[in-house]
Structures are given as structure tokens and as C-alpha cells.
Design a protein around this motif. Structure first.
Motif, PDB file in Angstrom:
ATOM      1  N   UNK A  83      53.335 -52.835  43.034  1.00 45.26           N
ATOM      2  CA  UNK A  83      53.000 -53.569  41.803  1.00 45.26           C
ATOM      3  C   UNK A  83      53.355 -55.056  41.865  1.00 45.26           C
ATOM      4  N   UNK A  84      54.167 -55.458  42.822  1.00 45.14           N
ATOM      5  CA  UNK A  84      54.544 -56.864  42.975  1.00 45.14           C
ATOM      6  C   UNK A  84      53.825 -57.425  44.199  1.00 45.14           C
ATOM      7  N   UNK A  85      53.100 -58.533  43.991  1.00 44.21           N
ATOM      8  CA  UNK A  85      52.400 -59.200  45.080  1.00 44.21           C
ATOM      9  C   UNK A  85      53.225 -60.404  45.518  1.00 44.21           C
ATOM     10  N   UNK A  86      53.564 -60.436  46.795  1.00 42.94           N
ATOM     11  CA  UNK A  86      54.369 -61.526  47.340  1.00 42.94           C
ATOM     12  C   UNK A  86      53.491 -62.355  48.270  1.00 42.94           C
ATOM     13  N   UNK A  87      52.870 -63.356  47.674  1.00 38.01           N
ATOM     14  CA  UNK A  87      52.019 -64.273  48.418  1.00 38.01           C
ATOM     15  C   UNK A  87      52.706 -65.615  48.607  1.00 38.01           C
ATOM     16  N   UNK A 103      65.515 -61.534  52.318  1.00 37.01           N
ATOM     17  CA  UNK A 103      65.078 -60.164  52.589  1.00 37.01           C
ATOM     18  C   UNK A 103      63.990 -59.744  51.612  1.00 37.01           C
ATOM     19  N   UNK A 104      62.967 -59.109  52.148  1.00 39.06           N
ATOM     20  CA  UNK A 104      61.981 -58.413  51.327  1.00 39.06           C
ATOM     21  C   UNK A 104      61.971 -56.978  51.827  1.00 39.06           C
ATOM     22  N   UNK A 105      62.291 -56.055  50.955  1.00 40.03           N
ATOM     23  CA  UNK A 105      62.270 -54.637  51.299  1.00 40.03           C
ATOM     24  C   UNK A 105      61.092 -53.995  50.590  1.00 40.03           C
ATOM     25  N   UNK A 106      60.315 -53.238  51.310  1.00 45.11           N
ATOM     26  CA  UNK A 106      59.169 -52.531  50.731  1.00 45.11           C
ATOM     27  C   UNK A 106      59.506 -51.058  50.699  1.00 45.11           C
ATOM     28  N   UNK A 124      53.226 -49.286  53.419  1.00 42.32           N
ATOM     29  CA  UNK A 124      52.301 -50.403  53.552  1.00 42.32           C
ATOM     30  C   UNK A 124      52.922 -51.739  53.197  1.00 42.32           C
ATOM     31  N   UNK A 125      52.479 -52.781  53.871  1.00 48.92           N
ATOM     32  CA  UNK A 125      52.970 -54.135  53.612  1.00 48.92           C
ATOM     33  C   UNK A 125      51.831 -55.033  53.124  1.00 48.92           C
ATOM     34  N   UNK A 126      50.744 -54.414  52.659  1.00 48.56           N
ATOM     35  CA  UNK A 126      49.555 -55.168  52.280  1.00 48.56           C
ATOM     36  C   UNK A 126      49.753 -56.086  51.079  1.00 48.56           C
ATOM     37  N   UNK A 127      50.776 -55.873  50.294  1.00 46.70           N
ATOM     38  CA  UNK A 127      51.030 -56.726  49.133  1.00 46.70           C
ATOM     39  C   UNK A 127      52.023 -57.852  49.434  1.00 46.70           C
TER      40      UNK A 127
END
Length: 139
Positions: A53-57, A69-72, A76-79
Motif C-alpha cells: 500500500x506504500x509506494x516508495x518512489x 533501511x526499507x523492509x518489505x 515483491x519489491x515492485x512498489x
């Protein structure tokens, strides 16, 4: 001494929050947060845990001056703009095997449905047809 703050943007088990605390991170648990709300406060965080639900562009990352750090929570890492995040020195991690049991169960269920004509027979029975021999499955 704190290692910084972690923004948790979805439902997680309490053990994850406890694990962050053991590594001296403060945890802000906002499972109902929206993408816009996360974008407004990201500049104060060292880490973030996201689902889809969070898009990190790029724009999000440019606001995230402290982010390391970005933890998913998922595979998938598509966002996430991983290439740009890593170019900024932000470590991106995910859990690629987190849903492997569910995927395997789903695949087996689909195969069983296919081999035993379950979907077709279900539709026929709902329409008042009982075609037992035509829908006999494969053993």
C-alpha cells in the motif's frame, strides 16, 4: 541510545516491534497510515517497513533524508524504486519466502480442481445439472 526511528506501515506481529527495540530502534506503529501520510512524516525515520500500500518512489526517497533501511513484508519489491534507494545508500530487504507455503497450497488446490473438474461441476450443479460421468476426475 537510540539507533533511530522505524515507521511500521502495516500490521505486524508484536515480536517484530520487540526485535526493533532490542536493537535500540524506536518503533512507530501506524498500520492504517496512507501513502500521503507516510510521505509527510518519512523525513524523521531511519527505517520503514512496508507492504504494497506504500509506494516508495524518487519523490518519497528525496524526502527521506535519514532513511537507511526499507523492509518489505512480502516477496515483491515492485512498489519500491530499489535502484534509486540503493544509489542513495538505503538498504532494501524483503522476505521472498514468506508466502511460499500459501503459494504451494494454492498450486496444489488448483491442480486438484483441474484434475477433478471441480469448477465446471460446481457451475453445472448450481445450474441444476448433475453430470456425474462427464465430470469424473483423474486419479
Amino acid at each position: 541510545m537510540s539507533n533511530g526511528k522505524f515507521l511500521i506501515t502495516d500490521v505486524v506481529d508484536e515480536s517484530f516491534i520487540e526485535g526493533l527495540k532490542k536493537f535500540n530502534f524506536e518503533a512507530d506503529y501506524f498500520p492504517q497510515i496512507t501513502n500521503n501520510e507516510a510521505n509527510e512524516i518519512i523525513q524523521q525515520y531511519t527505517g520503514i517497513l512496508v507492504t504494497t500500500k506504500i509506494f516508495i518512489g524518487r519523490k518519497f526517497l528525496e524526502r527521506a533524508a535519514k532513511l537507511k533501511f526499507i523492509l518489505r513484508a512480502g516477496s515483491g519489491m515492485e512498489n519500491i524504486d530499489v535502484a534509486y534507494a540503493e544509489a542513495l545508500g538505503i538498504r532494501c530487504l524483503h522476505a521472498p519466502e514468506g508466502n511460499r507455503d500459501a503459494v504451494a497450497e494454492h498450486a496444489l488446490g488448483m491442480l486438484l480442481a483441474l484434475f477433478n473438474n471441480l469448477c465446471r461441476a460446481n457451475m453445472q450443479v448450481r445450474s441444476g445439472l448433475w453430470l456425474r460421468e462427464e465430470n469424473r476426475g483423474i486419479e
